[in-house]
Design an enzyme around this catalytic site. Structure first.
Site, PDB file in Angstrom:
ATOM      1  N   SER A  43       0.712  -1.309   0.055  1.00 33.54           N
ATOM      2  CA  SER A  43      -0.082   0.119  -0.061  1.00 33.54           C
ATOM      3  C   SER A  43       0.718   1.266   0.021  1.00 33.54           C
ATOM      4  O   SER A  43       0.316   2.436  -0.231  1.00 33.54           O
ATOM      5  CB  SER A  43      -0.991   0.195   1.103  1.00 33.54           C
ATOM      6  N   LYS A  80       1.453   4.377   7.170  1.00 33.13           N
ATOM      7  CA  LYS A  80       0.555   5.379   6.492  1.00 33.13           C
ATOM      8  C   LYS A  80       1.267   6.683   6.306  1.00 33.13           C
ATOM      9  O   LYS A  80       2.069   6.951   7.191  1.00 33.13           O
ATOM     10  CB  LYS A  80      -0.841   5.337   6.539  1.00 33.13           C
TER      11      LYS A  80
END
Length: 128
Positions: A43, A80
């Site tokens: 991701s 993230k």
């Protein structure tokens, strides 16, 4: 200090092309608050953080808007980009197949540390 190596055209040879280097001294600013994490998943590919990479994470560095962080969201760890938009905290992925996470008041979020470096192996045997 190390001498540069050019990724474009070759440069004239230098007398001291390589020096002894302590990788920990290069990557770790705060030894007592720095940890290494191994990445699972893709991701964060858009930020050059790939599956199998090692992240150098410093807990002493404050997380700023735009920092790549290790966050604990509802008891699970994720890597993230931390984004703050008009009072809303967003955990952004760097891959189009992974949606961003808009953190709500009902969710439990803690920023564990800030990613300072990503270390990954260079693939061998790839042809064009």
């Amino acid at each position: 200090m190390t001498s540069p190596v050019y990724a474009g055209f070759p440069s004239p040879a230098q007398d001291e092309a390589m020096e002894q280097l302590d990788i920990e001294q290069l990557l770790v600013e705060h030894p007592s608050t720095t940890f290494f994490w191994r990445v699972e998943g893709c991701s964060m590919d858009g930020f050059g953080i790939h599956h199998g990479d090692y992240l150098v994470v410093d807990r002493a560095v404050p997380a700023a808007d735009g920092s790549v962080v290790i966050a604990i969201l509802n008891g699970g760890f994720v890597v993230k980009q931390l984004v703050r938009r008009r009072g809303v905290v967003v955990l952004r992925s760097a891959h189009p197949d992974y949606p961003e996470i808009c953190v709500t008041e009902e969710q439990d979020l803690a920023i564990w540390g800030v990613v300072r470096w990503s270390v990954h192996r260079v693939p061998i045997g790839i042809s064009r």
